[in-house]
Design an enzyme around this catalytic site. Structure first.
Site, PDB file in Angstrom:
ATOM      1  N   PHE A 162       0.859  -1.186   0.000  1.00 15.70           N
ATOM      2  CA  PHE A 162       0.000   0.000   0.000  1.00 15.70           C
ATOM      3  C   PHE A 162       0.895   1.237   0.000  1.00 15.70           C
ATOM      4  CE2 PHE A 162      -2.948   3.061   2.010  1.00 15.70           C
ATOM      5  CZ  PHE A 162      -4.038   2.900   1.173  1.00 15.70           C
ATOM      6  N   GLY A 163       1.264   1.680  -1.194  1.00 18.93           N
ATOM      7  CA  GLY A 163       2.157   2.823  -1.314  1.00 18.93           C
ATOM      8  C   GLY A 163       1.666   3.806  -2.353  1.00 18.93           C
ATOM      9  N   ASP A 212       0.048 -15.926  13.248  1.00 19.91           N
ATOM     10  CA  ASP A 212      -1.333 -16.327  13.504  1.00 19.91           C
ATOM     11  C   ASP A 212      -2.247 -15.864  12.360  1.00 19.91           C
ATOM     12  OD1 ASP A 212      -3.531 -17.372  14.790  1.00 19.91           O
ATOM     13  OD2 ASP A 212      -3.432 -16.037  16.525  1.00 19.91           O
ATOM     14  N   HIS A 219       4.765  -3.870   3.026  1.00 12.44           N
ATOM     15  CA  HIS A 219       5.920  -4.009   2.141  1.00 12.44           C
ATOM     16  C   HIS A 219       7.210  -3.598   2.849  1.00 12.44           C
ATOM     17  CE1 HIS A 219       4.838   0.310   0.552  1.00 12.44           C
ATOM     18  NE2 HIS A 219       5.004   0.278   1.840  1.00 12.44           N
ATOM     19  N   ASN A 220       8.296  -4.237   2.441  1.00 16.29           N
ATOM     20  CA  ASN A 220       9.657  -3.957   2.916  1.00 16.29           C
ATOM     21  C   ASN A 220       9.886  -4.345   4.380  1.00 16.29           C
ATOM     22  OD1 ASN A 220       9.926  -2.562   0.377  1.00 16.29           O
ATOM     23  ND2 ASN A 220       9.003  -0.772   1.361  1.00 16.29           N
TER      24      ASN A 220
END
Length: 306
Positions: A162-163, A212, A219-220
């Site tokens: 989500f960027g 879990d 990301h990253n």
């Protein structure tokens, strides 16, 4: 009488036409059977024929059929051990089980004794180590998975992170997400957990880490060895976590935070800055557990006095 004769003549003509069409279609299937390789086969007696459109049949270039496995024009075949579908360019160990409804895409590598459940999708160039078990409806792309891992139902690994950013014109633009996810050995990932691919570095899950259900890893993110992440943990992008870290249920970690090794976070904690020293932490923002407990006690006493 004249009307009756016309109807009888029309019926005879229709029967003749249907017979000729059936004969021509049957002959066409017989002629096309060795070269036609569509996805959904049907059988006529002992002959295997494959339904296909004219465009797809023209696109077929490889007429080989191995081990009675139907090959369609996109290069997919039926895996003999389980009935799943795989691309001819994939490298799959003969002991692997690919259940019916699962799909292995091109250039993927499937190790020995791997089990892939129905409905799972193994994307292009994905590597799965030996003895790894993959549940139902798992989606893997842009990733490698180590040996002896367990991925439960509904896991998604390797999708875009989500960027986004706003340009000079006020338009929302997506940042490129081009890198991969690397899963170590003996990792277990719970149902419906999502792990995003990297943008400026690979997302990494260390060896022997246990995750879990319903966990989001951005990301990253780099997670060390032997970590434990409980349900509904949320880790924002570019976080670095050391070894032997335990995150209680619904712990939240903001982006670009670093957490050292042997740190334990109480449930519902929120990490807003780096944690360098090992120990127990809790609260929002997360602080050493003893200080957090004193805060809770003071708040409880002050509320009673009122």
């Amino acid at each position: 009488m004249e009307v009756l004769l016309r109807r009888l003549a029309s019926a005879d003509a229709a029967r003749c036409l249907s017979t000729s069409l059936a004969g021509s279609i049957s002959d066409k299937c017989i002629r096309a059977a060795p070269n036609c390789r569509a996805r959904f086969p049907f059988r006529i007696g002992s002959l295997r024929c494959f339904s296909d459109s004219s465009n797809e049949s023209n696109a077929c270039s490889d007429s080989s059929v191995e081990n009675d496995a139907a090959v369609n024009c996109n290069g997919f075949r039926t895996w003999r051990n389980g009935g799943g579908t795989f691309h001819h360019s994939a490298c799959i160990d003969p002991t692997a089980l690919i259940e019916i409804g699962a799909v292995v895409h091109s250039n993927s590598v499937i190790g020995a004794s791997v089990r892939i459940g129905s409905g799972s999708i193994i994307g292009d160039a994905v590597t799965i180590g030996q003895s790894t078990r993959i549940g139902y409806n798992v989606a893997l792309s842009n990733c490698t998975v180590g040996d002896f891992c367990v991925l439960h139902n509904g896991v998604c690994i390797g999708q875009d992170g989500f960027g986004f950013f706003v340009d000079e014109h006020g338009t929302m633009k997506k940042k490129p997400q081009m890198l991969n996810v690397k899963i170590g050995t003996n990792v277990e990932i719970g149902s419906n957990t999502c792990i995003d691919r990297g943008s400026w570095r690979d997302t990494v899950i260390g060896n022997n880490t246990k995750i879990d259900n319903l966990v989001q890893i951005g990301h990253n993110v780099i997670i060390g060895d032997c970590c434990m992440l409980c349900g509904q943990v949320g880790i924002a992008g570019s976080v670095t976590i050391g070894d032997y870290v335990t995150l209680g249920g619904r712990v939240a970690i903001r982006d670009h935070v670093s957490i050292g090794s042997k740190v334990r976070l109480a449930a519902l904690s929120c990490v807003t800055k780096d944690i360098k020293e090992p120990g127990d932490y809790g609260g929002f923002p997360a602080i050493p557990i003893s200080a957090w407990r004193r805060q809770i006690a003071k708040h409880s006493l002050s509320s009673r006095k009122k």
